[in-house]
Enzyme design. Structure first.
Site, PDB file in Angstrom:
ATOM      1  N   ASP A 205      34.941 -16.841 -18.570  1.00 29.21           N
ATOM      2  CA  ASP A 205      34.342 -15.702 -17.883  1.00 29.21           C
ATOM      3  C   ASP A 205      32.907 -15.581 -18.394  1.00 29.21           C
ATOM      4  O   ASP A 205      32.674 -15.273 -19.567  1.00 29.21           O
ATOM      5  CB  ASP A 205      35.136 -14.428 -18.193  1.00 29.21           C
ATOM      6  N   TYR A 230      25.771  -8.921 -11.374  1.00 30.07           N
ATOM      7  CA  TYR A 230      24.963  -7.709 -11.596  1.00 30.07           C
ATOM      8  C   TYR A 230      24.488  -7.520 -13.025  1.00 30.07           C
ATOM      9  O   TYR A 230      23.743  -6.586 -13.292  1.00 30.07           O
ATOM     10  CB  TYR A 230      25.721  -6.457 -11.137  1.00 30.07           C
ATOM     11  N   ARG A 379      25.543  -0.349 -27.939  1.00 31.76           N
ATOM     12  CA  ARG A 379      25.179  -1.692 -27.457  1.00 31.76           C
ATOM     13  C   ARG A 379      23.744  -1.697 -26.945  1.00 31.76           C
ATOM     14  O   ARG A 379      23.372  -0.855 -26.122  1.00 31.76           O
ATOM     15  CB  ARG A 379      26.064  -2.112 -26.281  1.00 31.76           C
TER      16      ARG A 379
HETATM   17  C1  PLP Z   1      31.450  -7.084 -16.648  1.00 31.62           C
HETATM   18  C2  PLP Z   1      32.665  -7.919 -16.842  1.00 31.62           C
HETATM   19  C3  PLP Z   1      33.640  -7.996 -15.847  1.00 31.62           C
HETATM   20  C4  PLP Z   1      33.514  -7.158 -14.609  1.00 31.62           C
HETATM   21  O1  PLP Z   1      34.452  -7.451 -13.625  1.00 31.62           O
HETATM   22  P1  PLP Z   1      34.287  -6.737 -12.203  1.00 31.62           P
HETATM   23  O2  PLP Z   1      35.347  -7.310 -11.376  1.00 31.62           O
HETATM   24  O3  PLP Z   1      32.898  -7.036 -11.737  1.00 31.62           O
HETATM   25  O4  PLP Z   1      34.414  -5.277 -12.411  1.00 31.62           O
HETATM   26  C5  PLP Z   1      34.719  -8.855 -16.055  1.00 31.62           C
HETATM   27  N1  PLP Z   1      34.815  -9.585 -17.191  1.00 31.62           N
HETATM   28  C6  PLP Z   1      33.884  -9.528 -18.163  1.00 31.62           C
HETATM   29  C7  PLP Z   1      34.021 -10.378 -19.384  1.00 31.62           C
HETATM   30  C8  PLP Z   1      32.799  -8.676 -18.029  1.00 31.62           C
HETATM   31  O5  PLP Z   1      31.894  -8.595 -18.996  1.00 31.62           O
END
Ligand code: PLP
Length: 420
Positions: A205, A230, A379
């Site tokens: 991720d 984003y 943070r």
């Molecule tokens: C920001 C973040 C998400 C966000 O997931 P959304 O489906 O966009 O809400 C998921 N995983 C990680 C590690 C993140 O930092």
């Protein structure tokens, strides 16, 4: 905190010197940041790239308003998910044809994790990080329930030992290279190698890595990856996310959300699903075109930018922030959480203090925008494309003043808002 060699009066001149020598300083002009604001939350919502407003206006007025449905062909809306995917691919070390943009990280996680279990049908374990971002953990649990697999939560440092004992049962390992709370950076290549040697699939991720670090997905041998648009990619609130499927897995990539956009011939209106060739099969339904075009324009902020320089500046910023914290916050009850070693640091610096929440609120009232993660982490995200050393110096200076004046004790800064 460690005793600091720097003195308080050295910090501002040092920030000026570092900024004067910054080869990326001009990139800040590619973003529209309000005057008087120190923005250190680009790891939650990237700042607005200057190219976006006109691109969105064009998408709305000309493409939607005037060209109407013809835009699917005439303005290449149909190709946008793969086109924007390839633009992201350039930032993550992915050759064209392996990345698709659209949907959210959570949706891509669901699709990719489930598809991974189908690529390893004889295996029974799904491994993930006990401190992974919440959605990653919840989706892993749900995928396990649907597929009959068992989730094991193994800290990334214990992954090699776990794999040595149980690796032949692991279907997929889902991790983030950067801990979203502490900012710690893990060794992606080592974890990927260990997982692949066990015959399992590695899913990264990249939410806190894409656009912040020079990634080499193809060269590292990563199997699958997801990430959002984003944060460091600055694609705007709720921007489309991305999914990377390594070329070698595409023909067998059997994902559960078999929407019509991923069909081999979407307009044939067949009653049965036949996946498109290539990564296009990972498309689902009609994508959010306005957001995709905003993200596409946002990515032009990276044009001609060397991500090695981005990484070097990001480390300089977070390192300098920790130095400033040593000086400005000495004796005030803070602990630095982010590792000092550059190789173990992502693109944020994190401090721990029991009053993290009201302090972040009080800082925001002074025009310094950071965020907190429960229960006690402050943070400070840096984006080397627009953050300056002066920004981080100012942030620590202002935090010093907040604490000395006891501003964070004011009742109004203790009220919890829905988003922290
Ligand atoms: C920001 C973040 C998400 C966000 O997931 P959304 O489906 O966009 O809400 C998921 N995983 C990680 C590690 C993140 O930092």
């Amino acid at each position: 905190m460690s005793t600091a060699a720097l003195r308080r009066e050295d910090l501002a001149p040092q920030a000026r010197a570092l900024d004067a020598a910054d080869p990326l300083a001009d990139l800040r002009g590619r973003f529209l940041l309000p005057d008087g604001i120190v923005y250190l939350d680009g790891n939650s919502l990237g700042a607005l790239p200057a190219a976006v407003p006109a691109a969105v206006a064009d998408a709305v007025h000309r493409q939607w308003g005037t060209d109407l449905i013809r835009s699917w062909n005439d303005n290449a809306w149909w190709q946008a998910p793969l086109r924007v995917g390839d633009a992201i691919g350039r930032l993550i070390g992915a050759a064209p044809g392996q990345t698709v943009a659209g949907d959210s990280t959570s949706v891509h996680l669901f699709n990719a994790l489930t598809a991974a279990t189908r690529l390893r049908p004889d295996r029974t374990l799904l491994v993930t990080d006990p401190v992974h971002f919440p959605t990653d953990q919840y989706i892993a649990d749900s995928v396990a329930r649907l597929t009959g697999l068992t989730v094991h939560r193994i800290p990334v440092g214990e992954l090699p030992g776990f794999l040595a004992a149980h690796g032949d049962r692991v279907a997929v390992a889902g991790y983030s290279p950067v801990d979203y709370r502490t900012g710690e950076l893990h060794d992606m290549a080592a974890a990927t190698d260990a997982v692949r040697r066990a015959g399992a699939l590695m899913l990264w991720d990249l939410c806190h890595a894409a656009g912040a670090l020079p990634l080499q997905l193809d060269r590292t041998g990563v199997d699958l990856a997801v990430g959002c648009g984003y944060k460091f990619l600055s694609g705007g609130p709720g921007a489309p996310a991305f999914l990377y499927v390594a070329q070698r897995h595409q023909a067998a990539f059997d994902h559960p959300l078999t929407g019509w956009n991923g069909h081999a011939d979407p307009f044939a209106a067949d009653s049965g699903y036949a996946p498109a060739a290539g990564v296009g099969r990972a498309r689902i339904g009609t994508p959010p075109i306005l957001s995709l075009l905003a993200l596409e324009a946002a990515l032009t902020a990276f044009e001609g930018v060397d991500l090695e320089l981005v990484r070097a500046k990001s480390l300089s910023l977070t390192g300098f922030l920790l130095d400033c914290a040593d000086v400005e916050l000495a004796g005030l009850g803070f602990t630095a959480v982010t590792p000092r070693e550059p190789s173990r640091r992502g693109s944020q610096a994190v401090l721990r203090h029991p009053d993290a929440y009201p302090m972040v609120q009080a800082l925001a009232a002074r025009g310094v925008i950071a965020d907190m993660r429960a229960p006690d982490l402050l943070r400070f995200g840096v984006n080397a494309l627009y953050t300056s050393h002066r920004d981080v110096q100012q942030a620590m200076r202002q935090l010093h003043e907040v604490v000395l004046a006891g501003e964070h004790r004011q009742e109004r800064f203790r009220l919890r808002k829905p988003v922290t």
